[in-house]
Enzyme design. Sequence first.
Site, PDB file in Angstrom:
ATOM      1  N   GLY A   1      47.262 -82.266  36.865  1.00  0.00           N
ATOM      2  CA  GLY A   1      47.344 -82.206  35.410  1.00  0.00           C
ATOM      3  C   GLY A   1      47.205 -83.600  34.828  1.00  0.00           C
ATOM      4  O   GLY A   1      47.206 -84.593  35.553  1.00  0.00           O
TER       5      GLY A   1
ATOM      6  N   SER B   1      55.589 -84.997  37.433  1.00  0.00           N
ATOM      7  CA  SER B   1      56.714 -85.648  38.125  1.00  0.00           C
ATOM      8  C   SER B   1      58.051 -85.042  37.719  1.00  0.00           C
ATOM      9  O   SER B   1      58.931 -84.845  38.563  1.00  0.00           O
ATOM     10  CB  SER B   1      56.718 -87.149  37.841  1.00  0.00           C
ATOM     11  OG  SER B   1      55.552 -87.742  38.358  1.00  0.00           O
TER      12      SER B   1
ATOM     13  N   SER C   1      44.631 -86.021  40.147  1.00  0.00           N
ATOM     14  CA  SER C   1      43.541 -85.417  40.939  1.00  0.00           C
ATOM     15  C   SER C   1      42.579 -84.652  40.027  1.00  0.00           C
ATOM     16  O   SER C   1      42.558 -83.430  40.027  1.00  0.00           O
ATOM     17  CB  SER C   1      44.084 -84.545  42.070  1.00  0.00           C
ATOM     18  OG  SER C   1      45.113 -83.679  41.672  1.00  0.00           O
TER      19      SER C   1
END
Length: 195
Positions: free
Chosen positions: A32, A39, A106
């Site tokens: 995201g 986190s 990512s």
Amino acid sequence: MSNIYPIFDKMLSRADKEALLGQKGVMLWFTGLSGSGKSTVAIALERELHRRGRLCRILDGDNIRAGINANLGFTAEDRRENIRRIAEVSKLFVDTGIITIAAFISPTEEVRQMAAQIIGPEDFKEIFISTPLEECERRDVKGLYAKARRGEIPHFTGISAPFEAPANPALSLDTSRLSLEESVSALLRLLGIEE
């Protein structure tokens, strides 16, 4: 050709380690935008899994970039290598029976598929933290989005670099709509852990 890595035949198996821990290794790959809540959700899930007696490990941009990937920048090639190394380390954790949570932007389908292939598609659960860009910018206490919009940070995902939303994630969590508790509950259900 003979086995050039015979040590693997002598090491304890994954099944041995999972039996010792009483759990199955799995990868929860959070993807995201910056500020989406990856986190925050990962930490809350780790605490809940620990409370339930499950061994878990978070791999996050901060603990990876400060160590194993300290020599990498943010070019496309370095970002790909960052994810490749994370996936290789993650595979070791998963093969040890550890519930592993990776919290990384990512940004492309290609790098996430590479990670899934390294870890093993049967062990890889892609979690899309789908919080909208506007909310991510609102939460940005470091001012990174504002700097990116002024051109001070090149190749910033979501502003000057693309983010490809996963086509078929195992789970999608919009942290602007779901509470932290609701997000953790959804992840526990995905893992098949009773509430």
